[in-house]
Design a protein around this motif. Structure first.
Motif, mmCIF file in Angstrom:
data_model
loop_
_atom_site.group_PDB
_atom_site.id
_atom_site.type_symbol
_atom_site.label_atom_id
_atom_site.label_comp_id
_atom_site.label_asym_id
_atom_site.label_seq_id
_atom_site.Cartn_x
_atom_site.Cartn_y
_atom_site.Cartn_z
ATOM 1 N N LEU A 170 -94.030 -75.375 -30.379
ATOM 2 C CA LEU A 170 -93.575 -74.152 -29.731
ATOM 3 C C LEU A 170 -94.563 -73.014 -30.024
ATOM 4 O O LEU A 170 -95.416 -73.121 -30.902
ATOM 5 C CB LEU A 170 -92.180 -73.784 -30.233
ATOM 6 C CG LEU A 170 -91.076 -74.825 -29.995
ATOM 7 C CD1 LEU A 170 -89.752 -74.318 -30.561
ATOM 8 C CD2 LEU A 170 -90.936 -75.169 -28.521
ATOM 9 N N TRP A 171 -94.404 -71.914 -29.286
ATOM 10 C CA TRP A 171 -95.257 -70.752 -29.529
ATOM 11 C C TRP A 171 -94.629 -69.843 -30.588
ATOM 12 O O TRP A 171 -94.472 -68.638 -30.397
ATOM 13 C CB TRP A 171 -95.512 -69.990 -28.226
ATOM 14 C CG TRP A 171 -96.508 -70.676 -27.353
ATOM 15 C CD1 TRP A 171 -96.281 -71.307 -26.173
ATOM 16 C CD2 TRP A 171 -97.914 -70.793 -27.590
ATOM 17 N NE1 TRP A 171 -97.442 -71.829 -25.664
ATOM 18 C CE2 TRP A 171 -98.470 -71.523 -26.511
ATOM 19 C CE3 TRP A 171 -98.768 -70.372 -28.631
ATOM 20 C CZ2 TRP A 171 -99.817 -71.822 -26.425
ATOM 21 C CZ3 TRP A 171 -100.119 -70.674 -28.537
ATOM 22 C CH2 TRP A 171 -100.635 -71.385 -27.453
ATOM 23 N N THR A 172 -94.221 -70.445 -31.712
ATOM 24 C CA THR A 172 -93.850 -69.687 -32.900
ATOM 25 C C THR A 172 -95.083 -69.594 -33.794
ATOM 26 O O THR A 172 -96.122 -70.200 -33.500
ATOM 27 C CB THR A 172 -92.715 -70.393 -33.659
ATOM 28 O OG1 THR A 172 -93.198 -71.689 -34.079
ATOM 29 C CG2 THR A 172 -91.486 -70.603 -32.770
ATOM 30 N N THR A 227 -85.698 -80.697 -25.472
ATOM 31 C CA THR A 227 -85.132 -79.452 -25.999
ATOM 32 C C THR A 227 -86.125 -78.776 -26.936
ATOM 33 O O THR A 227 -86.878 -79.444 -27.655
ATOM 34 C CB THR A 227 -83.825 -79.718 -26.780
ATOM 35 O OG1 THR A 227 -84.077 -80.685 -27.812
ATOM 36 C CG2 THR A 227 -82.740 -80.254 -25.867
ATOM 37 N N ASP A 228 -86.117 -77.456 -26.924
ATOM 38 C CA ASP A 228 -86.863 -76.684 -27.913
ATOM 39 C C ASP A 228 -86.044 -76.620 -29.198
ATOM 40 O O ASP A 228 -84.835 -76.364 -29.163
ATOM 41 C CB ASP A 228 -87.120 -75.266 -27.407
ATOM 42 C CG ASP A 228 -88.127 -75.226 -26.268
ATOM 43 O OD1 ASP A 228 -88.779 -76.260 -26.020
ATOM 44 O OD2 ASP A 228 -88.238 -74.162 -25.631
ATOM 45 N N GLU A 229 -86.705 -76.854 -30.330
ATOM 46 C CA GLU A 229 -86.023 -76.849 -31.631
ATOM 47 C C GLU A 229 -86.718 -75.830 -32.529
ATOM 48 O O GLU A 229 -87.635 -76.173 -33.284
ATOM 49 C CB GLU A 229 -86.038 -78.247 -32.229
ATOM 50 C CG GLU A 229 -85.306 -79.268 -31.350
ATOM 51 C CD GLU A 229 -85.367 -80.689 -31.875
ATOM 52 O OE1 GLU A 229 -86.165 -80.964 -32.804
ATOM 53 O OE2 GLU A 229 -84.632 -81.537 -31.336
ATOM 54 N N PRO A 230 -86.307 -74.555 -32.444
ATOM 55 C CA PRO A 230 -86.999 -73.494 -33.189
ATOM 56 C C PRO A 230 -87.035 -73.731 -34.697
ATOM 57 O O PRO A 230 -87.990 -73.305 -35.359
ATOM 58 C CB PRO A 230 -86.181 -72.239 -32.845
ATOM 59 C CG PRO A 230 -85.520 -72.552 -31.542
ATOM 60 C CD PRO A 230 -85.231 -74.024 -31.584
ATOM 61 N N GLU A 231 -86.031 -74.416 -35.228
ATOM 62 C CA GLU A 231 -86.018 -74.639 -36.668
ATOM 63 C C GLU A 231 -87.159 -75.544 -37.121
ATOM 64 O O GLU A 231 -87.589 -75.494 -38.277
ATOM 65 C CB GLU A 231 -84.676 -75.230 -37.113
ATOM 66 C CG GLU A 231 -84.363 -76.631 -36.622
ATOM 67 C CD GLU A 231 -83.782 -76.683 -35.207
ATOM 68 O OE1 GLU A 231 -83.332 -77.778 -34.813
ATOM 69 O OE2 GLU A 231 -83.796 -75.646 -34.522
#
Length: 248
Positions: A170-172, A227-231
């Motif tokens: 992700l773009w974190t 799914t995106d998984e921000p954790e």
């Protein structure tokens, strides 16, 4: 990174902090996972997969199941509630020792060491389900592709695999590091900054690549969820893959 390096790293992770390595959580590091809570994670994941299979009109009970990358056995034990036999396979001796020590399946689970990048320890057409969660993501891309072919080989015709792969970072902040930094720098940061007992590789495998590989080996993707998984700072894709042919 080679398969042998992966095997070495996960042997070290299994020896130092096996439950945390299987399911990373900051507050569980250093042996702080409660066994019941850890095993409940497996029951939750298997329940989600069974609901999905039920919606697709596919079997939710099985004769023989392969839990690939079984680690400490959280999924093996959950699967054993719905199967006659579950075979958990892993590259890490300490992980398998933990799985055997925690086993509450009344003999339904067996745990097998496999230190090579294939599944030729198992005969073709011998499993009703192959299941893998949070495992393929840690392997080099070529090894993942080879194992996808092996999963199809060991499935009985018409049987399915339920698999998870990471699709892209992700773009974190951490996701951007995974996107842009050379792996040797990520590996060094995990050891020196995060103080991991050993590094954990992450690999992006686009859904189109998964589809191409399984098709080449005689299977099809029945369903997929991304799914995106921000954790975790990653996007994950989960697949139901069916081997072509008739299931007697």
């Amino acid at each position: 990174m080679s398969f042998e390096e992966v095997r070495r790293d996960w042997t070290e992770l299994g020896a130092r902090d096996s439950l945390w390595a299987v399911h990373v959580a900051n507050d569980k590091r250093g042996g702080r996972w409660e066994v019941d809570d850890f095993l409940e994670l497996g029951r939750r994941d298997v329940a989600r997969a069974r609901d999905w299979l039920h919606q697709l009109g596919l079997p939710t009970k099985w004769s023989r199941v392969l839990d690939f990358g079984c680690g400490a056995g959280r999924l093996s034990q959950a699967l054993a509630e719905y199967a006659d036999e579950v075979v958990g396979v892993d590259v890490s001796v300490p992980m398998l020792e933990t799985a055997r020590a925690l086993d509450r399946s009344d003999g339904k689970c067996q745990f097998v060491l496999n230190e090579v990048p294939d599944l030729h320890v198992f005969t073709s057409n011998s499993f009703d389900l192959v299941y893998s969660e949070l495992v393929l993501q840690h392997l080099p891309a070529k090894v993942i592709a080879d194992y996808l072919g092996e999963f199809v080989r060991v499935l009985r015709p018409g049987a399915v695999a339920v698999l998870q792969c990471t699709s892209r970072p992700l773009w974190t902040l951490k996701g951007t590091i995974w996107r842009l930094a050379p792996y040797r720098m990520v590996r060094l940061g995990q050891k020196l900054v995060l103080r991991y007992p050993a590094p954990m590789r992450m690999t992006a495998l686009p859904p189109a690549k998964v589809a191409a590989v399984v098709s080449m080996h005689g299977a099809e993707i029945v369903a997929a969820i991304t799914t995106d998984e921000p954790e975790t700072h990653w996007q994950s894709s989960r697949y139901v893959i069916r081997k072509l042919g008739r299931h007697d």
